[in-house]
Structure formats: C-alpha cells, structure tokens
Scaffold this motif. Structure first.
Motif, mmCIF file in Angstrom:
data_model
loop_
_atom_site.group_PDB
_atom_site.id
_atom_site.type_symbol
_atom_site.label_atom_id
_atom_site.label_comp_id
_atom_site.label_asym_id
_atom_site.label_seq_id
_atom_site.Cartn_x
_atom_site.Cartn_y
_atom_site.Cartn_z
ATOM 1 N N GLU A 21 15.418 7.572 59.939
ATOM 2 C CA GLU A 21 15.776 6.962 58.535
ATOM 3 C C GLU A 21 14.222 6.700 57.696
ATOM 4 O O GLU A 21 14.286 6.688 56.616
ATOM 5 N N ILE A 22 13.416 5.965 58.380
ATOM 6 C CA ILE A 22 12.084 5.808 57.947
ATOM 7 C C ILE A 22 11.448 7.195 57.398
ATOM 8 O O ILE A 22 10.768 7.395 56.306
ATOM 9 N N ALA A 25 13.158 8.591 54.329
ATOM 10 C CA ALA A 25 12.791 7.640 53.213
ATOM 11 C C ALA A 25 11.251 8.310 52.695
ATOM 12 O O ALA A 25 11.028 8.335 51.540
ATOM 13 N N GLN A 26 10.558 8.484 53.768
ATOM 14 C CA GLN A 26 9.268 8.660 53.510
ATOM 15 C C GLN A 26 9.240 10.290 52.942
ATOM 16 O O GLN A 26 8.175 10.682 52.266
ATOM 17 N N TYR A 29 9.150 11.023 49.181
ATOM 18 C CA TYR A 29 8.126 10.954 48.296
ATOM 19 C C TYR A 29 7.283 12.338 48.010
ATOM 20 O O TYR A 29 6.501 12.664 46.987
ATOM 21 N N LYS A 73 12.868 4.785 45.537
ATOM 22 C CA LYS A 73 12.377 5.376 46.635
ATOM 23 C C LYS A 73 11.524 4.388 47.417
ATOM 24 O O LYS A 73 11.759 4.344 48.688
ATOM 25 N N LYS A 74 10.781 3.499 46.858
ATOM 26 C CA LYS A 74 10.056 2.623 47.670
ATOM 27 C C LYS A 74 11.247 1.557 48.329
ATOM 28 O O LYS A 74 11.101 1.014 49.342
ATOM 29 N N SER A 77 12.518 3.243 51.444
ATOM 30 C CA SER A 77 11.615 3.125 52.190
ATOM 31 C C SER A 77 11.562 1.789 53.058
ATOM 32 O O SER A 77 11.306 1.736 54.000
ATOM 33 N N GLN A 78 11.541 0.512 52.242
ATOM 34 C CA GLN A 78 11.327 -0.740 52.705
ATOM 35 C C GLN A 78 12.495 -1.057 53.423
ATOM 36 O O GLN A 78 12.523 -1.915 54.527
ATOM 37 N N ILE A 81 12.390 0.504 56.874
ATOM 38 C CA ILE A 81 11.275 -0.231 57.895
ATOM 39 C C ILE A 81 11.991 -1.545 58.259
ATOM 40 O O ILE A 81 11.499 -1.889 59.517
#
Length: 86
Positions: A21-22, A25-26, A29, A73-74, A77-78, A81
C-alpha cells in the motif's frame, strides 16, 4: 518453526500488504503516461480501399498529472506508512 504459527503468518501478511500500500500511495505522485497507436484504411473509392497508399497510421501519447488534490495523496501516503509502522 515460527513461520508456521498462524499469528506470525498473519502478521507477516499484514506487513507485506502495508508495504504494498505504501508503494501504491507513492506511485500516485507520478504522472500518468498513455501511449496509443492504431492503423486504419481510408479511401473515397471502395475499390482502392485496401491498397497501401490508403493506409493511415495514428500515433499518440498523453501525459496527465493531478496538481491540486487538497492533500489527498499525502494523506493516503501517510496512512499507508502508519499502517506499516503499527
């Protein structure tokens, strides 16, 4: 021996999923790039339709990126993580 335990295996699967998933999410970008190609036949005369000079090639590409998304998106991503760090 430890990998055969159901609780250890479940935790390993959870970690692998959170890691994936990380990565997803990255990847959000990065811009989306699409390449397209095609061929078609065009002629005003039906008898000449399948001759080589009437072959038309179509090549195209597109680049798309979402510039403003209110921090979605941020946040995604968070969140990914944070799941990984649990």
């Amino acid at each position: 021996v430890l990998q055969n335990r159901p609780d250890i295996a479940a935790n390993l699967n959870r970690i692998y999923q959170a890691n994936e998933e990380i990565g997803i999410a990255q990847k959000a970008y990065l811009p989306n790039i699409n390449l397209q190609a095609g061929a078609s036949l065009a002629s005003s005369n039906l008898s000449n339709l399948f001759s080589l000079p009437n072959l038309a090639w179509i090549l195209g590409s597109s680049l798309a990126i979402n510039i403003f998304d209110n921090g979605a998106k941020k946040a995604i991503s968070q969140q990914a993580i944070a799941k990984y760090e649990l």
